[in-house]
Design an enzyme around this catalytic site. Structure first.
Site, short mmCIF file in Angstrom:
data_model
loop_
_atom_site.label_atom_id
_atom_site.label_comp_id
_atom_site.label_asym_id
_atom_site.label_seq_id
_atom_site.Cartn_x
_atom_site.Cartn_y
_atom_site.Cartn_z
N THR A 27 0.84 -1.20 0.00
CA THR A 27 0.00 0.00 0.00
C THR A 27 0.87 1.25 0.00
OG1 THR A 27 -0.09 0.31 2.40
CG2 THR A 27 -1.74 -1.16 1.43
N ASP A 28 0.32 2.33 -0.53
CA ASP A 28 0.93 3.63 -0.27
C ASP A 28 0.76 3.89 1.23
OD1 ASP A 28 2.12 6.10 -0.53
OD2 ASP A 28 0.89 6.71 -2.23
N TRP A 29 1.58 4.75 1.77
CA TRP A 29 1.62 4.95 3.22
C TRP A 29 0.28 5.51 3.72
CZ3 TRP A 29 5.37 2.55 1.48
CH2 TRP A 29 6.44 2.12 2.25
#
Length: 804
Positions: free
Chosen positions: A228-230
């Site tokens: 995932t993106d952060w």
């Protein structure tokens, strides 16, 4: 599964723990089983590993690393071999810093010039972006670590990026927004991919079975890890079911418990979890070079010189009236502009690199051979007007033969998390240019920015050199082009419109509160301008040289196109020859031409070479929404070889046998798309294209705030405290900009204003959990005291559980 025995020895809790981060930058380890943690670091154009507080998100200075030119810059080289070299050096430095996964490159399309992160992306064209990305990946992974291609997918704006729903028709999704990722997977063989924040057609991308399983895993055969993106995880279990293995950063064990409960409750089959664990273990163990290799410091000076070489080949010469460049020997130049003293060399936000060395123009003149009679700042960096600086600059300019004027966009204008407000460079720089022109018209402008800008002032400069964001050695590279030591060979990887309003996505960008409608469909960049015959400032693929090239003798067969390319000038140079293909049939709407290949060729003065550009599986294909597959239309195709999309030098035709698929569209119901004039597509026609009614575009003010609503939407909250907080944030942003603290103001927009409520839990490393967020939502929705009690109760329970 590769690690079946190891997985069998794990407890359910251990499997679940691997699915989320250990902290902000590391994956979880399991010491008893010999499973190490991985370190993940930002690094599309240089390693950003925080020197302090590495367990926190923050924006602390990174460990010194080579700051290479950004992706938007290197794309102008049109040289995949150069991209692979950049990747190799990035990988080498990652190994030195014990980084397993380098978070890049970014391959999102430049749908709109105002996207604040365009400096991190390669192109408006998926073929060019994909080829450059694949080369980076090969280079990075040759060192034994993993690249991480991002952001999958359709992340083309920064505003509301964690909640916006991108509404895109299936054909456009496949042909424009997924093709670069497809090339990165199939040709680059990336080991990891980062999912994007946004929704796609109603579903968060990392939960989309269609995107993640049908296309990525099924059609493309991807076996790697999705990260995932952060803070980009919405429903953790839904993400795992779709095949999004690793959630970053840590949630303090909260989503680990969600996974365990989902397995025990039958919501998540354990075999699906095992598959995810297996793919993550493969990433961990195949990046073990980080642990095996002894620490060896990289050669700082050598890497700096490589960065310079990359910048030199990526600089684009846009205008050269009266042959003002290269600078003639003995010419006296006045150097004017803040960016000459303090170079603008990279973007801002999560990718910012702490350079090992940093060249500035004024420090490099002695070795350039250019005679400088002095320097004046000319303008304030962040837009404040200063007539005295203009006066001083004009006084110096009057004494010079040529003015070198360094202008562009500042660091807080192009940044992760924010979109630009317009396509202009600041007014104070234009005021300076106007004043200089009245004193001395021999002006060469050196432009530094990571994305397209309007240039109503271009008639007042004789020379225009675009350095983009050239990294730590970019200043010296520009001087070498100005002096003639380097013959410029960069060509634009994006179109420069005359006016922002000419951009096909302008009426639909950045969308409304809930959705971003991609009504322009496949017509982005030159695909639109060339089809709708709209004049542009500089076309896609454009760039000048200090020599001239002639094209001749085109020959086309079913395998590709061959032609002669001659250097008809007096200087050795490199030319980027571009292959465009256009279908002559009008049964299916298409752009007038599409890039399908390119070759960068070095030729000595007076010499010629035979160049061959082969066809591939993407040359004639289109995506058919009726058959739900790639098809080829039986038709005559224009085979064009050009020096840019608007400068076609050679042309032939080729009849291609088709796959016999049924026609996908009713032409009478899609008049805008068949004409290419897509700037005013109505809702009914767009619904006909996407095949369903449009979702509501504006936020429903009658309903209570929920997890996926942003802090911005607190302006509609029933709770007075939430509305007060909203207005406080807006005031703080205004005040910080007013007093010149623009970076701090940007941080508010990036990390607070557009943050959904769930992001408070996902981005605080477990300090706030979802039950505590429930309390915040109660307060926002008008139940202040009940919500406060709930928040405090859940915080006590959380602390008690941590102590236990």
């Amino acid at each position: 599964m590769k690690y079946k025995e190891l997985i069998a020895s794990m407890t359910l809790e251990e499997k679940a723990s691997l699915m989320s981060g250990k902290d902000f930058w590391q994956s979880q380890d399991i010491e008893r089983l010999g499973i190490p943690s991985m370190f993940l670091a930002d690094g599309p154009h240089g390693i950003r590993k925080q020197a302090v507080a590495a367990d926190k998100l923050g924006l602390n200075a990174g460990v010194p690393a080579t700051c290479f030119p950004t992706a938007a810059t290197v794309a102008n080289s049109w040289n995949p071999e150069l991209g692979e070299k950049v990747g190799e050096y990035l990988g080498e430095e990652a190994i030195t810093q014990k980084v397993n996964v380098l978070l890049g490159p970014g391959v999102n399309m430049k749908r709109n010039p105002l996207c604040g992160r365009n400096f991190e992306y390669f192109s408006e064209d998926p073929y060019l972006a994909g080829k450059m990305a694949a080369s980076y990946i090969r280079g990075i992974q040759s060192q034994g670590i993993s690249a991480c291609v991002k952001h999958f997918a359709v992340n083309n704006q920064e505003q509301r990026r964690m909640s916006i729903d991108a509404i895109v028709d299936e054909r456009t999704l496949r042909e424009i927004y997924l093709t670069a990722f497809e090339i990165a997977v199939k040709e680059g063989k990336t080991k990891s991919i980062m999912s994007s924040y946004n929704k796609l057609n109603g579903t968060y991308t990392n939960e989309s079975l269609h995107l993640m399983r049908d296309i990525l895993r099924g059609e493309w055969g991807y076996q790697g890890t999705v990260i995932t993106d952060w803070g980009g995880s919405n429903d953790r279990v839904a993400g795992l079911l779709a095949g999004n293995e690793l959630e970053m950063p840590t949630t303090g064990g909260e989503t680990d418990r969600d996974i365990v409960l989902a397995v025990r409750g039958g919501e998540l089959p354990e075999e699906v979890l095992d598959e995810c664990v297996d793919r993550l273990l493969d990433l961990i163990f195949t990046t073990e070079a980080v642990y095996r290799r002894p620490h060896i410091d990289f050669n700082v000076e050598h890497h700096h010189r490589v960065s310079q070489k990359v910048a030199e080949e990526s600089i684009v010469l846009l205008k050269n009236e009266d042959g003002i460049l290269p600078l003639k020997f003995g010419k006296k130049v006045a150097v004017i502009g803040e960016f000459a003293q303090h170079a603008r060399y990279q973007g801002a936000g999560s990718s910012i690199v702490n350079p090992t060395i940093l060249d500035h123009t004024m420090d490099c003149f002695e070795e350039s051979g250019i005679i400088s009679i002095g320097y004046e700042q000319g303008f304030e960096r962040y837009g404040k007007k200063n007539p005295k600086k203009i006066e001083k600059a004009c006084a110096l300019a009057a004494k010079a033969d040529v003015i070198l004027l360094y202008i562009g966009l500042d660091e807080v204008t192009e940044a992760d998390g924010l979109d630009r407000q317009n396509m202009r460079i600041p007014d104070n720089q234009i005021d300076l240019l106007d004043a200089l022109y009245r004193v001395n018209p021999n002006i060469v402008a050196i432009l530094s920015c990571g994305s397209a800008v309007e240039m109503p002032w271009i008639g007042k400069v004789k020379g225009l050199l675009h350095g983009y964001l050239g990294g730590q050695a970019g200043a010296r590279a520009i001087l070498r082009v100005l002096s003639g030591d380097v013959n410029p060979s960069g060509k634009l990887a994006e179109t420069y419109p005359l006016h922002y309003e000419d951009t096909p996505s302008a009426p639909y960008f950045p969308g409304n509160e809930v959705t971003a409608e991609y009504r322009e469909s496949i017509y982005i960049g030159y695909r639109y301008f060339d089809t709708a015959q709209v004049d542009v400032l500089f076309p896609f693929g454009y760039g000048l040289s200090y020599t001239t090239f002639e094209y001749s003798d085109i020959r086309v067969n079913r395998d590709g196109v061959t032609f002669r390319l001659a250097n008809s000038g007096s200087t050795a140079g490199m030319e980027v020859a571009q292959l465009y293909v256009g279908c002559k049939s009008r049964e299916i709407f298409r752009p007038a031409k599409e890039l399908k290949g390119f070759a960068k060729v070095f030729i000595n003065a007076g010499e010629s070479k035979t160049v061959t550009i082969p066809f591939d599986d993407k040359t004639f294909r289109y995506f058919n929404v009726k058959t739900d597959s790639w098809e080829v239309e039986a038709a005559e195709y224009r085979i064009m070889i050009g020096a840019s999309s608007a400068d076609i030098r050679l042309e032939d035709t080729l009849f291609v046998e088709g796959t016999g698929a049924p026609l996908p569209y009713d032409k009478d119901k899609l008049p805008s798309y068949y004409s290419g004039n897509v700037r005013q597509v109505g809702a009914v026609e767009f619904e006909q294209l996407i095949g369903r009614p449009l979702p509501v575009a504006d936020w429903d003010r009658s309903r209570p705030l929920g997890y996926n609503d942003t802090i911005e939407q607190c302006q509609y909250a029933k709770g007075a405290i939430a509305r007060l907080a909203y207005h406080g944030i807006v005031f703080a942003h205004w005040f910080l900009r007013k007093i010149g603290k623009r970076s701090a103001a940007n941080l508010i927009m990036m990390s607070i204003y557009h943050l959904p409520f769930r992001g408070i839990a996902r981005m605080t490393g477990g300090a706030v959990n979802m039950p505590m967020v429930d309390g915040l939502l109660m307060m926002a929705n008008g139940r202040f005291f009940k919500g406060l009690r709930h928040f405090l109760k859940q915080r006590r329970l959380k602390r008690r559980a941590e102590r236990a």
